[in-house]
Enzyme design. Structure first.
Site, PDB file in Angstrom:
ATOM      1  N   PRO A 110      -6.843  18.191  13.872  1.00  0.00           N
ATOM      2  CA  PRO A 110      -8.030  18.980  13.522  1.00  0.00           C
ATOM      3  C   PRO A 110      -7.568  20.350  13.044  1.00  0.00           C
ATOM      4  CG  PRO A 110      -8.237  18.009  15.713  1.00  0.00           C
ATOM      5  CD  PRO A 110      -6.802  17.843  15.293  1.00  0.00           C
ATOM      6  N   CYS A 111      -8.105  20.806  11.948  1.00  0.00           N
ATOM      7  CA  CYS A 111      -7.583  22.030  11.331  1.00  0.00           C
ATOM      8  C   CYS A 111      -8.687  23.019  10.987  1.00  0.00           C
ATOM      9  CB  CYS A 111      -6.797  21.684  10.079  1.00  0.00           C
ATOM     10  SG  CYS A 111      -5.473  20.516  10.348  1.00  0.00           S
ATOM     11  N   GLN A 112      -9.612  23.231  11.879  1.00  0.00           N
ATOM     12  CA  GLN A 112     -10.681  24.189  11.620  1.00  0.00           C
ATOM     13  C   GLN A 112     -10.425  25.465  12.425  1.00  0.00           C
ATOM     14  OE1 GLN A 112     -12.912  23.809   9.407  1.00  0.00           O
ATOM     15  NE2 GLN A 112     -12.358  21.699   8.926  1.00  0.00           N
TER      16      GLN A 112
END
Length: 344
Positions: free
Chosen positions: A77-79
């Site tokens: 996840p890259c938020q």
């Protein structure tokens, strides 16, 4: 045999693909309880690995390091992508940690495990102008750790998956002099014959989901007949969405301005065409719908993602949809991992 450590494993789509590509899954890291239980239910499909159902930040990857060839796979996840201010190198040339952004944890795993190669997978929007600086910093850090990196924008339909699903892959190979070449597609869109180049035509969903059409697989959640847009749904031709309603002769239902709705609104499958992307958290009238004017059943959604027929999923209906929708199609994972292994 190449060992494989999987992180951010989810329901195991990339893991199944890795096993089918000839890798041996030795460990999976997945913090979501339902997804971790799904992995446990399918141990035999993913080589009976050790499953770490914990926050990845608590895993010491040096304990998994061996002298045998090993690859690391995962889609973190890259938020928030656009928060580039969080990306600061420390003395070890790793990105400073932000609890909302797991790219740093992927790099930490690479640094501690020191695999022969890795596959980093993510959504296509990671290449959007608002996110590209973050992505490019990831590449800088991976290269600083000793990995030649190849970026590849994949459409799963190009590799025989009955679904148009775009994802970005980064192939990292340790101590390689040059980046490895990009994978070669095996399938193409027959609607664009000038681009086929001897490819096989895209795979339609019918061959994958027709076996689940009987009432034996009926689910209460599939019935859309009492919904606000069911009449409109029944008039959408297979393979089309809401836009087609404005072009139908004799149609007396509601019509919608082109661009006034998301493109997947009332989208209906065509058995001879690939599906649109399976969503993890679709709205009530977000497709794809079955050509029989109902919502898709769990085994149909899983088949479109090319999970094995015997694969089991743990959790309630919403959780299972999320797990399947977030997964890498197993067949696409197999093609990507096989490509990496070829160049180790």
């Amino acid at each position: 045999m190449v060992n494989c450590v999987s992180i951010f494993s989810g329901a195991g789509g990339l893991d199944v693909g890795a096993k089918n590509a000839g890798a041996k899954i030795v460990a999976c890291v997945e913090n979501d309880p339902d997804a971790a239980e799904t992995l446990r239910l399918n141990r035999t499909s993913i080589d009976n690995p050790e499953i770490f159902a914990v926050d990845i930040q608590s895993v010491d990857f040096t304990q998994l390091r061996t002298d045998e060839p090993t690859i690391l796979i995962g889609g973190p996840p890259c938020q928030p992508f656009s928060k580039n201010g969080y990306w600061v190198k420390n003395d070890n040339r790793l990105i400073d940690e932000d609890p909302r952004n797991m790219i740093g944890q992927f790099l930490r795993a690479v640094s501690e495990l020191q695999p022969s190669g890795f596959i980093f997978e993510n959504v296509e929007s990671i290449l959007h102008p608002t996110n590209i600086a973050t992505f490019e910093r990831f590449l800088v850090e991976a290269r600083a750790l000793g990995y030649a990196c190849t970026v590849y924008r994949a459409n799963s339909a190009d590799f025989g998956v009955p679904q148009k699903r775009k994802r970005v892959f980064v192939f990292g190979v340790r101590k390689a002099r040059t980046p490895i070449p990009q994978p070669h597609p095996t399938h193409g869109d027959p609607a664009k014959p000038e681009l086929m180049n001897g490819y096989q035509p895209y795979t339609g969903v019918g061959a994958f989901i027709s076996k689940y059409a009987s009432d034996d697989f009926r689910e209460p959640q599939e019935d859309a007949s009492n919904g606000n847009y069911f009449y409109e749904l029944t008039h959408v031709p297979p393979g089309k969405n809401y836009i087609a309603l404005s072009k139908l002769k004799g149609y007396d239902g509601r019509k919608f301005r082109t661009g006034g709705r998301f493109w997947n609104f009332l989208h209906k499958l065509h058995p001879e065409e690939p599906s649109i992307t399976i969503a993890a958290q679709p709205g009530p009238w977000v497709g794809p719908f079955h050509w029989d004017n109902r919502r898709l059943r769990v085994p149909e959604v899983a088949a479109i993602q090319t999970f094995p027929e015997v694969y089991k999923f743990f959790g309630n209906r919403r959780s299972v949809q999320k797990q399947i929708g977030n997964a890498v199609p197993c067949l696409l994972g197999e093609k990507m991992v096989a490509h990496l292994i070829e160049y180790l």
